[in-house]
Design a protein around this motif. Structure first.
Motif, PDB file in Angstrom:
ATOM      1  N   MET A 224      14.514  31.925  -0.185  1.00  0.00           N
ATOM      2  CA  MET A 224      13.470  31.675   0.801  1.00  0.00           C
ATOM      3  C   MET A 224      13.846  30.484   1.676  1.00  0.00           C
ATOM      4  N   ILE A 225      14.380  29.438   1.102  1.00  0.00           N
ATOM      5  CA  ILE A 225      14.744  28.273   1.883  1.00  0.00           C
ATOM      6  C   ILE A 225      15.799  28.619   2.926  1.00  0.00           C
ATOM      7  N   ASN A 226      16.629  29.606   2.652  1.00  0.00           N
ATOM      8  CA  ASN A 226      17.657  30.019   3.602  1.00  0.00           C
ATOM      9  C   ASN A 226      17.079  30.777   4.794  1.00  0.00           C
ATOM     10  N   ASP A 227      15.822  31.235   4.662  1.00  0.00           N
ATOM     11  CA  ASP A 227      15.165  31.956   5.757  1.00  0.00           C
ATOM     12  C   ASP A 227      14.666  31.012   6.850  1.00  0.00           C
ATOM     13  N   VAL A 228      14.598  29.715   6.559  1.00  0.00           N
ATOM     14  CA  VAL A 228      14.086  28.737   7.513  1.00  0.00           C
ATOM     15  C   VAL A 228      15.159  28.423   8.543  1.00  0.00           C
TER      16      VAL A 228
END
Length: 95
Positions: A1-5
């Motif tokens: 999820m953090i990589n989606d930012v």
């Protein structure tokens, strides 16, 4: 999820500073008074948790959830909501 930012618009530090500022205002404004905090599910959970950790006065905490409905249901639910809110406010006024 953090990589989606793709981009951080407001830093975690800025957010926590603002939460502390709001809590400080609440502590001043509601010192010696009853305080009811209502978080609207689901989005407010993390914010409300951070906020009440910084509030130094007693807090009554509740969470409410709303749903999408047609107009007739909406009117009926709003009336129920107002009745519940009035009961809560009466309890808080007696606290």
């Amino acid at each position: 999820m953090i990589n989606d930012v793709k981009e951080v618009l407001i830093s975690e530090e800025d957010i926590m500073n603002k939460v502390s500022e709001i809590a400080g205002m609440i502590n001043e404004d509601y010192a010696g008074k009853p305080l009811l905090i209502i978080g609207v599910l689901k989005g407010a959970n993390v914010f409300v948790a951070d906020l009440i950790r910084k509030i130094k006065i007693p807090v009554i905490l509740d969470s409410w959830q709303f749903q999408v409905m047609d107009l007739q249901q909406k009117v009926q639910e709003q009336l129920k909501f107002l009745k519940i809110l009035m009961k809560i406010l009466r309890v808080c006024m007696c606290w």
